[in-house]
Design a protein around this motif. Structure first.
Motif, mmCIF file in Angstrom:
data_model
loop_
_atom_site.group_PDB
_atom_site.id
_atom_site.type_symbol
_atom_site.label_atom_id
_atom_site.label_comp_id
_atom_site.label_asym_id
_atom_site.label_seq_id
_atom_site.Cartn_x
_atom_site.Cartn_y
_atom_site.Cartn_z
ATOM 1 N N THR A 56 0.838 -1.195 0.000
ATOM 2 C CA THR A 56 0.000 0.000 0.000
ATOM 3 C C THR A 56 0.874 1.246 0.000
ATOM 4 O OG1 THR A 56 -1.792 -1.120 1.189
ATOM 5 C CG2 THR A 56 -1.773 1.287 1.267
ATOM 6 N N THR A 58 0.734 5.581 0.092
ATOM 7 C CA THR A 58 -0.113 6.717 0.459
ATOM 8 C C THR A 58 0.467 7.973 -0.167
ATOM 9 O OG1 THR A 58 -0.622 5.636 2.565
ATOM 10 C CG2 THR A 58 -1.173 7.966 2.377
ATOM 11 N N SER A 60 1.129 11.749 -1.620
ATOM 12 C CA SER A 60 0.820 13.119 -1.213
ATOM 13 C C SER A 60 -0.297 13.662 -2.096
ATOM 14 C CB SER A 60 2.057 14.007 -1.353
ATOM 15 O OG SER A 60 3.118 13.533 -0.555
ATOM 16 N N TRP A 172 -9.710 4.323 0.483
ATOM 17 C CA TRP A 172 -9.618 5.383 1.489
ATOM 18 C C TRP A 172 -10.446 4.944 2.694
ATOM 19 C CZ3 TRP A 172 -11.935 5.868 -3.290
ATOM 20 C CH2 TRP A 172 -13.336 5.907 -3.303
ATOM 21 N N SER A 173 -10.375 5.676 3.772
ATOM 22 C CA SER A 173 -11.185 5.364 4.950
ATOM 23 C C SER A 173 -12.659 5.488 4.592
ATOM 24 C CB SER A 173 -10.854 6.327 6.096
ATOM 25 O OG SER A 173 -9.530 6.146 6.519
ATOM 26 N N SER A 176 -12.679 0.201 0.689
ATOM 27 C CA SER A 176 -11.842 -1.007 0.859
ATOM 28 C C SER A 176 -12.606 -2.306 1.025
ATOM 29 C CB SER A 176 -10.859 -0.841 2.031
ATOM 30 O OG SER A 176 -11.507 -0.864 3.295
ATOM 31 N N TRP A 219 -3.676 4.320 -1.354
ATOM 32 C CA TRP A 219 -4.527 4.733 -0.250
ATOM 33 C C TRP A 219 -4.564 6.256 -0.177
ATOM 34 C CZ3 TRP A 219 -7.688 1.861 2.813
ATOM 35 C CH2 TRP A 219 -8.257 2.503 3.902
ATOM 36 N N LEU A 220 -5.758 6.811 -0.317
ATOM 37 C CA LEU A 220 -5.912 8.260 -0.287
ATOM 38 C C LEU A 220 -6.261 8.688 1.132
ATOM 39 C CD1 LEU A 220 -7.817 9.098 -3.579
ATOM 40 C CD2 LEU A 220 -5.367 8.922 -3.163
ATOM 41 N N ASP A 221 -5.333 9.332 1.768
ATOM 42 C CA ASP A 221 -5.532 9.815 3.123
ATOM 43 C C ASP A 221 -6.027 11.256 3.052
ATOM 44 O OD1 ASP A 221 -5.563 9.766 5.827
ATOM 45 O OD2 ASP A 221 -3.409 9.509 6.110
#
Length: 222
Positions: A56, A58, A60, A172-173, A176, A219-221
């Motif tokens: 994974t 993440t 910027s 992303w949160s 998934s 993963w887009l934070d």
């Protein structure tokens, strides 16, 4: 009535025929795979320039913004479901394709019995990329993708539990989903599928695939 010279008519006709023959409508023609235009920002992959399969990353925010596909890149949007998250993803893919001058075709599963056939129909078109939108497609993609390693897949807003090197995912949160009966790395939240989030996911995922970073989870934070 004034008639144009025969030579002018023939030139015009030849130009029209040439345009039809070289158009993007005929996907049966073999051609070189399109390359990415632009480059990823330094913050996309991080210090490891070659992330391991199934790892994974993440990136910027915005580190993917300078990458776009070559005009005419062949993409199939594979969709299933009429829920709001899926509709938002589909809208984001279509907006990206229009902006990037992508040659986009759509395959939509009509019901549960058509999920696997829809994936196969998408693969049979031999596009440069299949973009999947909808949790219902995860199990069929898990079945089909390992047998078609030459075909790139991008799953947006979900992921395969054990993806092969040709399957890239963006999560992303709140997203998934990994398949029937499997746990997720975050609690599913339909409200997280905003227009801005889905647009960023499509652009970040396609940038990863176009630059050869496949088989990973982006993963887009916040």
């Amino acid at each position: 009535m004034h008639r144009p010279p025969l030579a002018a008519v023939l030139v015009t006709a030849a130009a029209l025929l040439t345009g039809c023959a070289s158009g993007d409508d005929d996907w049966s023609r073999l051609r070189p795979s399109p390359s990415a235009i632009g480059a990823l920002g330094a913050g996309f992959i991080g210090p490891d320039t070659s992330p391991a399969p199934e790892s994974t990353v993440t990136p910027s925010p915005g580190s993917w913004s300078e990458v776009r596909p070559a005009a005419g890149t062949r993409v199939v949007l594979l969709g299933a479901g009429s829920d709001r998250p899926t509709k938002t993803l589909v809208k984001a893919v279509k907006a990206w394709a229009d902006e990037a001058d992508v040659d986009l075709r759509t395959e939509t599963a009509s019901d549960e019995t058509d999920l696997l056939p829809a994936v196969i129909r998408a693969v049979d078109l031999h596009p440069d990329l299949v973009i999947s939108a909808g949790n219902d497609l995860i199990d069929p993609l898990t079945t089909v993708s390992p047998s078609h390693l030459a075909q790139d897949f991008l799953v947006v807003g979900a992921e395969l539990a054990e993806p092969t090197e040709n399957v890239t995912a963006v999560d992303w949160s709140g997203a998934s989903y990994r398949g029937e009966g499997l746990g997720m790395s975050s609690t599913y939240d339909p409200a997280s599928f905003t227009e801005a989030r889905c647009a960023a996911a499509v652009r970040a995922g396609t940038a990863a695939v176009l630059t050869g970073h496949t088989g990973i989870v982006v993963w887009l934070d916040d």
